[in-house]
Design a protein around this motif. Structure first.
Motif, PDB file in Angstrom:
ATOM      1  N   GLN A 193       0.756  -1.249  -0.068  1.00  0.00           N
ATOM      2  CA  GLN A 193      -0.039   0.043   0.022  1.00  0.00           C
ATOM      3  C   GLN A 193       1.049   1.408  -0.187  1.00  0.00           C
ATOM      4  O   GLN A 193       2.020   1.140   0.629  1.00  0.00           O
ATOM      5  N   LYS A 194       0.369   2.276  -0.852  1.00  0.00           N
ATOM      6  CA  LYS A 194       1.207   3.450  -0.918  1.00  0.00           C
ATOM      7  C   LYS A 194       0.299   4.647  -0.233  1.00  0.00           C
ATOM      8  O   LYS A 194      -0.688   4.788  -0.668  1.00  0.00           O
ATOM      9  N   PRO A 195       1.128   5.437   0.374  1.00  0.00           N
ATOM     10  CA  PRO A 195       2.324   5.552   0.896  1.00  0.00           C
ATOM     11  C   PRO A 195       2.757   4.465   2.144  1.00  0.00           C
ATOM     12  O   PRO A 195       3.874   4.294   2.363  1.00  0.00           O
ATOM     13  N   GLY A 196       1.518   3.679   2.445  1.00  0.00           N
ATOM     14  CA  GLY A 196       1.813   2.841   3.704  1.00  0.00           C
ATOM     15  C   GLY A 196       0.371   2.319   4.058  1.00  0.00           C
ATOM     16  O   GLY A 196      -0.397   2.925   3.667  1.00  0.00           O
ATOM     17  N   PRO A 197       0.375   1.374   4.897  1.00  0.00           N
ATOM     18  CA  PRO A 197      -1.082   1.012   5.432  1.00  0.00           C
ATOM     19  C   PRO A 197      -1.644   2.027   6.233  1.00  0.00           C
ATOM     20  O   PRO A 197      -0.971   2.777   6.976  1.00  0.00           O
ATOM     21  N   PRO A 198      -2.812   2.243   6.088  1.00  0.00           N
ATOM     22  CA  PRO A 198      -3.385   3.242   6.852  1.00  0.00           C
ATOM     23  C   PRO A 198      -3.321   3.148   8.366  1.00  0.00           C
ATOM     24  O   PRO A 198      -3.437   1.922   8.733  1.00  0.00           O
ATOM     25  N   ILE A 199      -3.265   4.153   8.921  1.00  0.00           N
ATOM     26  CA  ILE A 199      -2.828   4.129  10.537  1.00  0.00           C
ATOM     27  C   ILE A 199      -4.214   4.533  11.320  1.00  0.00           C
ATOM     28  O   ILE A 199      -4.659   5.623  10.971  1.00  0.00           O
ATOM     29  N   TRP A 200      -4.763   3.792  12.105  1.00  0.00           N
ATOM     30  CA  TRP A 200      -5.912   4.120  12.866  1.00  0.00           C
ATOM     31  C   TRP A 200      -5.260   4.338  14.362  1.00  0.00           C
ATOM     32  O   TRP A 200      -4.391   3.588  14.597  1.00  0.00           O
ATOM     33  N   LEU A 201      -6.008   5.121  15.124  1.00  0.00           N
ATOM     34  CA  LEU A 201      -5.662   5.443  16.407  1.00  0.00           C
ATOM     35  C   LEU A 201      -6.900   5.293  17.268  1.00  0.00           C
ATOM     36  O   LEU A 201      -7.838   5.976  17.060  1.00  0.00           O
ATOM     37  N   ALA A 202      -6.807   4.383  18.405  1.00  0.00           N
ATOM     38  CA  ALA A 202      -7.936   4.249  19.150  1.00  0.00           C
ATOM     39  C   ALA A 202      -7.640   5.393  20.193  1.00  0.00           C
ATOM     40  O   ALA A 202      -6.519   5.337  20.922  1.00  0.00           O
ATOM     41  N   ALA A 203      -8.326   6.384  20.647  1.00  0.00           N
ATOM     42  CA  ALA A 203      -8.162   7.220  21.416  1.00  0.00           C
ATOM     43  C   ALA A 203      -9.496   7.850  21.943  1.00  0.00           C
ATOM     44  O   ALA A 203     -10.514   7.779  21.587  1.00  0.00           O
ATOM     45  N   MET A 204      -9.488   8.126  23.409  1.00  0.00           N
ATOM     46  CA  MET A 204     -10.542   8.517  24.062  1.00  0.00           C
ATOM     47  C   MET A 204     -10.154   9.966  24.807  1.00  0.00           C
ATOM     48  O   MET A 204     -11.091  10.794  24.783  1.00  0.00           O
ATOM     49  N   GLY A 205      -9.004  10.144  25.194  1.00  0.00           N
ATOM     50  CA  GLY A 205      -8.667  11.336  25.805  1.00  0.00           C
ATOM     51  C   GLY A 205      -8.387  12.669  24.696  1.00  0.00           C
ATOM     52  O   GLY A 205      -8.031  12.553  23.512  1.00  0.00           O
ATOM     53  N   ARG A 206      -8.529  13.950  25.408  1.00  0.00           N
ATOM     54  CA  ARG A 206      -8.322  15.049  24.550  1.00  0.00           C
ATOM     55  C   ARG A 206      -6.705  14.930  23.603  1.00  0.00           C
ATOM     56  O   ARG A 206      -6.724  15.356  22.680  1.00  0.00           O
ATOM     57  N   GLY A 207      -5.793  14.563  24.524  1.00  0.00           N
ATOM     58  CA  GLY A 207      -4.498  14.508  23.888  1.00  0.00           C
ATOM     59  C   GLY A 207      -4.274  13.755  22.754  1.00  0.00           C
ATOM     60  O   GLY A 207      -3.832  13.948  21.557  1.00  0.00           O
ATOM     61  N   ALA A 208      -4.840  12.318  23.038  1.00  0.00           N
ATOM     62  CA  ALA A 208      -4.912  11.293  21.828  1.00  0.00           C
ATOM     63  C   ALA A 208      -5.567  11.689  20.833  1.00  0.00           C
ATOM     64  O   ALA A 208      -5.352  11.398  19.531  1.00  0.00           O
ATOM     65  N   LEU A 209      -6.864  12.376  20.978  1.00  0.00           N
ATOM     66  CA  LEU A 209      -7.695  12.772  20.002  1.00  0.00           C
ATOM     67  C   LEU A 209      -6.812  13.877  19.068  1.00  0.00           C
ATOM     68  O   LEU A 209      -6.958  13.732  18.087  1.00  0.00           O
ATOM     69  N   GLY A 210      -6.316  14.435  19.771  1.00  0.00           N
ATOM     70  CA  GLY A 210      -5.408  15.309  18.916  1.00  0.00           C
ATOM     71  C   GLY A 210      -4.580  14.854  17.997  1.00  0.00           C
ATOM     72  O   GLY A 210      -4.270  15.415  16.839  1.00  0.00           O
ATOM     73  N   VAL A 211      -3.902  13.905  18.631  1.00  0.00           N
ATOM     74  CA  VAL A 211      -2.750  13.298  17.718  1.00  0.00           C
ATOM     75  C   VAL A 211      -3.756  12.497  16.356  1.00  0.00           C
ATOM     76  O   VAL A 211      -3.228  12.502  15.360  1.00  0.00           O
ATOM     77  N   ALA A 212      -4.760  11.789  16.907  1.00  0.00           N
ATOM     78  CA  ALA A 212      -5.655  11.387  15.733  1.00  0.00           C
ATOM     79  C   ALA A 212      -6.046  12.256  14.642  1.00  0.00           C
ATOM     80  O   ALA A 212      -5.733  11.999  13.398  1.00  0.00           O
ATOM     81  N   ALA A 213      -6.153  13.420  15.252  1.00  0.00           N
ATOM     82  CA  ALA A 213      -6.647  14.633  14.151  1.00  0.00           C
ATOM     83  C   ALA A 213      -5.356  14.834  13.227  1.00  0.00           C
ATOM     84  O   ALA A 213      -5.540  15.077  11.882  1.00  0.00           O
ATOM     85  N   ARG A 214      -4.241  14.872  13.899  1.00  0.00           N
ATOM     86  CA  ARG A 214      -2.965  15.392  13.047  1.00  0.00           C
ATOM     87  C   ARG A 214      -2.503  14.407  12.267  1.00  0.00           C
ATOM     88  O   ARG A 214      -1.824  14.398  11.022  1.00  0.00           O
TER      89      ARG A 214
END
Length: 337
Positions: A193-214
């Motif tokens: 897969q190009k550019p690579g496999p899709p990366i999903w993030l399991a996130a519940m808290g505000r900081g982790a949601l921010g990483v998921a968004a970026r």
């Protein structure tokens, strides 16, 4: 319990508003893609289940990763899963990267490339920052694996995603980060897969949601009501807009259990077994997040999650590794006309 654990098509949302289908079945057909999560150590039963779920048209099949007693080594099992399926996308239920032992970004990149090749380009790399509870931390520390505080784990996953994406280019990587320093590091071959496999993030808290968004291509919440899912999705959607990313192309999933039957009596018996297996009472909050009932009741609950913004379901069927509920869901819920 495991999990921390296509028939339905994806309707892309366009523009600032969502055009809601005119009937309930349209929501099921055009919004929600349903996957199944698997765990366990009975290899024969798992192989049968994987093949059956793939035949039934489930969009995604995952297997748990970790040192828990309910799984084998997750990445070894993903290689086996790739060989027993032909259509479904696959990936870890979630995998952790909060310490080099589990997993160093370079090893994680290499393992992901391997499974991507074994599956013919069907891997989704599903990451998580880890639960915020003392029991989970104690379990990892019992193996002499550090379990950092939540802000550190969030920072680690953000740095890991950046390194993965750079390594998957196949080019030499020079990287200086807070946790890792790479010098002329290279991963070959590159993923299918190009550019690579899709990366999903399991996130519940505000900081982790921010990483998921970026950084992530998709987001997952676990064991939440439709209302709670919708609240987090609105927060994440705002962050996506701030980051200049098209929120309507962003996948968002909810991980929930299913207790399904054709009659009230059948559902009641299955629910009793479900509660007993998990050691919970009939009023446990977990039950408010589960899809419990006959096919029409379950379909109505799915509509609630779709209305709250979900594009994907990751389902843990209460009778797993038996396949009856999995078959019933595919035949009587996903196939609604």
């Amino acid at each position: 319990m495991a999990g921390s654990h296509r028939r339905a098509l994806y309707r892309r949302e366009r523009g600032p508003s969502i055009l809601t289908p005119s009937d309930a079945s349209a929501i099921l057909r055009f919004v929600i893609a349903s996957g199944v999560q698997t765990w366990g150590t009975d290899v024969v039963a798992l192989q049968h289940y994987w093949r059956r779920a793939d035949e039934l048209g489930y969009a995604r099949i995952t297997y748990g990763d970790g040192l828990w007693g309910w799984t084998h080594d997750g990445w070894t099992m993903l290689g086996a899963l790739a060989g027993h399926t032909r259509r479904a996308r696959l990936g870890p239920a979630v995998t952790y990267c909060f310490d080099p032992s589990s997993h160093h970004p370079s090893w994680l990149a290499k393992r992901a490339v391997t499974v991507d090749h074994l599956s013919g380009g069907r891997l989704d790399l599903r990451l998580a920052v880890g639960a915020e509870d003392s029991a989970t931390a104690a379990a990892w520390r019992s193996h002499a694996i550090p379990y950092p505080d939540a802000p550190t784990r969030v920072a680690l996953v953000a740095e890991t995603i950046e390194i993965l994406e750079r390594l998957w280019t196949g080019e030499a990587v020079h990287y200086d980060g807070r946790f890792y320093a790479l010098r002329d590091a290279r991963i070959v071959p590159a993923p299918i897969q190009k550019p690579g496999p899709p990366i999903w993030l399991a996130a519940m808290g505000r900081g982790a949601l921010g990483v998921a968004a970026r950084r992530a291509a998709g987001w997952e919440a676990s064991y939440v009501t439709a209302a709670a899912f919708g609240e987090r999705w609105e927060r994440l959607r705002s962050s996506l807009e701030d980051a200049g990313r098209p929120w309507w192309d962003y996948r968002r999933s909810v991980e929930i259990d299913v207790v399904l039957g054709l009659t009230g009596a059948e559902v009641g018996e299955a629910l009793d077994r479900y509660c007993a297996a998990r050691g919970i009472e009939a009023r446990d909050p977990l039950l408010a997040t589960a899809l419990i009932g006959a096919p029409d009741v379950v379909a109505a609950r799915i509509e609630e999650y779709a209305a709250a913004g979900a594009t994907d379901l990751m389902l843990g069927f209460a009778d797993f590794p038996a396949t009856r509920m999995t078959e019933l869901f595919a035949e009587r819920v996903l196939a609604l006309e």
